[in-house]
Design a protein around this motif. Structure first.
Motif, short mmCIF file in Angstrom:
data_model
loop_
_atom_site.label_atom_id
_atom_site.label_comp_id
_atom_site.label_asym_id
_atom_site.label_seq_id
_atom_site.Cartn_x
_atom_site.Cartn_y
_atom_site.Cartn_z
N GLU A 18 19.76 43.41 56.26
CA GLU A 18 19.44 42.24 55.44
C GLU A 18 20.74 41.51 55.15
OE1 GLU A 18 18.58 40.01 51.49
OE2 GLU A 18 19.65 41.90 51.52
N ARG A 35 11.94 33.49 41.75
CA ARG A 35 11.41 34.17 42.95
C ARG A 35 10.06 34.83 42.67
NH1 ARG A 35 16.23 38.06 44.49
NH2 ARG A 35 16.15 38.26 42.22
N PHE A 75 25.13 41.07 41.88
CA PHE A 75 23.82 40.50 41.60
C PHE A 75 23.61 40.47 40.08
CE2 PHE A 75 23.87 42.00 45.96
CZ PHE A 75 23.35 40.91 46.65
N PHE A 84 27.79 42.73 51.53
CA PHE A 84 28.64 42.88 50.34
C PHE A 84 29.28 44.26 50.18
CE2 PHE A 84 25.41 39.67 49.55
CZ PHE A 84 26.16 38.61 49.05
N ARG A 104 32.08 34.64 46.02
CA ARG A 104 31.02 33.65 45.83
C ARG A 104 30.15 34.12 44.65
NH1 ARG A 104 26.07 32.75 49.52
NH2 ARG A 104 26.27 34.87 50.25
N ARG A 111 18.69 27.05 45.94
CA ARG A 111 17.75 27.68 46.86
C ARG A 111 16.33 27.44 46.38
NH1 ARG A 111 22.30 31.60 45.70
NH2 ARG A 111 20.85 33.34 45.58
N ILE A 168 21.89 37.74 54.67
CA ILE A 168 21.43 36.36 54.55
C ILE A 168 22.70 35.51 54.48
CG2 ILE A 168 19.85 34.79 53.33
CD1 ILE A 168 18.53 37.42 54.37
N ASP A 225 12.20 36.89 48.62
CA ASP A 225 13.36 36.19 48.08
C ASP A 225 13.24 34.68 48.26
OD1 ASP A 225 14.94 38.18 46.95
OD2 ASP A 225 15.85 38.71 48.87
N ASP A 226 14.28 34.03 47.79
CA ASP A 226 14.40 32.58 47.93
C ASP A 226 14.68 32.19 49.39
OD1 ASP A 226 16.69 34.21 46.86
OD2 ASP A 226 17.80 32.57 47.80
N ILE A 241 26.58 34.84 43.31
CA ILE A 241 25.25 35.01 43.91
C ILE A 241 24.15 34.71 42.91
CG2 ILE A 241 23.75 36.60 45.18
CD1 ILE A 241 26.32 35.79 46.67
#
Ligand code: GLC
Ligand code: GLC
Length: 613
Positions: free
Chosen positions: A303, A484, A225, A265, A201, A421, A305, A368-369, A203
């Motif tokens: 964490e 952000r 990232f 990840f 995906r 987002r 998400i 974060d978003d 990010i």
């Protein structure tokens, strides 16, 4: 001597687990066995360096393992520079933290990092050095001790999925040092990257497409990232061992909770999404076993998400004892936008339960978003089309929906996938910036959820005085593309100055927040995680019960812009009169309730009376 026995006991208890995990991840050839023996040596060394005070804490936590499930727990999170200038500034704010009732403070990444853009510190150049602009490692250790003396646990990030490209390991890998090339995923050409990107995906598509970036020498390196954050290769046991060293180093500075960044990840496998793989769990369990042996009071917060089915997989006393609850977070915003409680009530009834010995960290928003991470299938059961509804929510919060009270910004809009987002501060997203008359009540209703559902409520510091979006990031070329930052304001001096004036918006938010915090601290039913759904028969009013040993608290929150009624028969199953905890008023048995817009009531019923009925 006694301490040494303690270590031996813990090692004997957890070694079989650690050894099994290590073998499952890395096999058992001679070189791997050698790595494992060295790892055991590292654990012993680290324990021998652990201070008396921290060993005492280890013992204390071992005797009271449920300490983090108390209703007195309250978290705060802030950037060291933005909130207080530096570590000395944070230290000077301890009296305020105590006044607010914090028992947990998460300082955003404060490690040495690239100077222009470091993804807010999430590109770490050294885990053992504090960013010199903020302070020193010695200051950090002293701060941890001082916080602890004030009843506050220090929480830091363990950014272990990647390092910055300026980290010594990355520099050595770049220079083709054979001992470090395998610390990252570096390929000579596009063959492997192309193969992986079939299924991964994107990010941060605004930064680069796909999961890889090209180095100046033409090679490709995995960067989930930003391009300056290189993913570590945990298939290499030397990476695991090196990161255990960094983890234990931080634990020995007095960090009590590590926020395990981007857990989804950490393991890659060709042909998969490279998220939430079974080995990611084995790795976390191995880190957990390491901590149990050499820094036993250390806790992990996950964490992740991701899809709610995947989030819960990380929450386990032998993996991460704590986890962000992004589903509750996203659904709070969904409820504020739609004024309908269906999805949130469903999540609380069906997705709130946790294994014993763990807790949620519940939050209204983070640095974060906000992503709309609810499950498509959950939405479908309520007749909601998930994709269309996500579009609506992103529109609603970013100015694309007429009549919206929100002033959020779009983040990482991906035209290929339709993903979009939302970024912004709580107050701006909740209508304070737009001057919506219900904004203050809306901010409080959102926080009333996280204060009453159990686990650790986590405040984004500054939100308790209604801080607004900060648009100054647009003037800083290095971060102007990352919305952000709008939600990461500098210390809102004016808002804090007004917090005592009840008629000002900051004062209104602060006053209401203080009341929620004080009452929560006195409400033992809010400890732990037990929660029973309660159907209010009103689509705008959220209801749930928090049972205690002898009493229970019925939480009702009206998310409509208009007053709402709860019919007498809905409350007739509750026995006896109730006390409304926020106002102290009596509520007569089974009388109907009229709730003002955004009103919060916490009704305590005595179960003893229930038994008599
Ligand atoms: C986490 C952080 C986020 C950061 C990312 C990469 O998701 O919360 O701010 O961008 O990890 O480290
Ligand atoms: C990090 C990012 C967030 C993204 C998530 C994906 O938390 O900050 O934007 O949605 O990772 O798991």
């Amino acid at each position: 001597m006694l301490d040494r026995l303690d270590f031996d006991r813990r090692r004997d208890q957890h070694l079989p687990r650690l050894s099994g995990l290590f073998q499952a991840l890395y096999g058992s050839d001679v070189a791997t066995q050698d790595q494992f023996l060295q790892l055991l040596g590292d654990l012993e060394q680290s324990w021998s360096e652990r201070s008396e005070a921290l060993r005492a804490l280890d013992t204390q936590r071992e005797l009271a393992p449920d300490w983090f499930q108390s209703n007195r727990m309250l978290g705060g999170v802030c950037y060291v520079d933005r909130f207080a200038g530096g570590l000395a500034g944070i230290r000077s704010r301890i009296p305020y933290f105590v006044e607010l009732g914090l028992s947990y403070i998460h300082l955003m990444p404060l490690y040495a990092a690239p100077s222009a853009n470091s993804d807010g510190g999430y590109a770490v150049s050294s885990y053992r050095e504090v960013n010199p602009a903020l302070g020193t490692m010695d200051e950090l250790a002293a701060l941890a001790a001082e916080l602890r003396a004030n009843g506050i646990s220090l929480v830091l990030d363990f950014v272990f999925n990647h390092t910055s490209n300026e980290h010594e390991w990355a520099q050595k890998a770049l220079a083709r040092d054979p001992a470090f090339e395998n610390f990252y995923f570096i390929y000579p050409d596009r063959e492997q990257p192309d193969a992986f990107e079939q299924t991964t995906r994107e990010i941060f598509p605004d930064d680069h497409p796909g999961s890889f970036v090209q180095l100046e020498d033409g090679r490709w390196v995995w960067s989930t990232f930003y391009h300056f954050q290189w993913d570590l290769n945990y298939r290499n046991p030397a990476v695991f061992r090196a990161m255990v060293g960094e983890l234990l180093f931080l634990a020995n500075q007095g960090i009590e909770i590590l926020r395990m960044d981007a857990v989804a990840f950490i393991w890659k496998q060709l042909g998969t999404a490279c998220e939430n793989l079974p080995e990611a769990h084995l790795l976390l369990q191995a880190f957990n076993a390491v901590a149990r042996i050499a820094a036993p009071s250390l806790l992990f917060k996950s964490e992740a998400i991701v899809h709610p089915d995947a989030i819960i997989e990380y929450v386990d006393p032998e993996e991460c004892q704590l986890s962000y609850n992004p589903l509750q977070m996203a659904l709070i915003w969904n409820t504020l936008a739609t004024r309908e409680v269906g999805l949130l009530a469903q999540a609380l009834t069906e997705r709130h339960a946790l294994p014993a010995g763990t807790a949620w960290v519940n939050y209204v928003r983070s640095h974060d978003d906000i992503g709309w991470t609810f499950a498509d299938e959950d939405a479908a059961r309520l007749g909601i089309d998930a994709a269309g509804h996500r579009r609506f929510l992103s529109d609603f919060y970013t100015g694309g929906f007429a009549g919206s009270f929100a002033r959020g910004l779009p983040f990482q809009e991906n035209p290929r996938t339709g993903d979009r987002r939302v970024a912004g501060s709580t107050a701006s997203l909740a209508g304070l910036e737009a001057g919506d008359p219900l904004a203050v009540a809306r901010i409080l209703a959102a926080h009333a959820v996280i204060m009453s559902t159990g686990g650790i409520p986590l405040l984004y510091l500054g939100d308790e005085v209604g801080q607004l979006n900060d648009y100054s990031f647009r003037d800083d070329a290095a971060i102007a593309g990352d919305a952000r930052w709008a939600g990461r304001p500098w210390f809102p001096l004016d808002s804090y100055a007004q917090r005592g004036e009840a008629t000002s918006s900051p004062g209104g938010v602060f006053h209401g927040m203080r009341r929620l915090i004080q009452v929560r601290r006195a409400t033992t039913e809010f400890a732990g995680n037990a929660l029973i759904g309660f159907d209010t028969k009103n689509p705008h009013v959220l209801g749930f019960l928090r049972p205690g040993p002898d009493t229970q608290v019925l939480v009702l929150i009206n998310f409509a812009d208009t007053a709402q009624q709860i019919a007498a028969e809905v409350l007739s199953g509750m026995n006896g009169d109730a006390t409304e905890l926020l106002s102290g008023r009596r509520h007569p048995h089974a009388a109907e309730l009229l709730l003002a817009p955004m009103a919060v009531v916490w009704l305590r019923y005595s179960d003893a009376e229930h038994a008599q009925a």
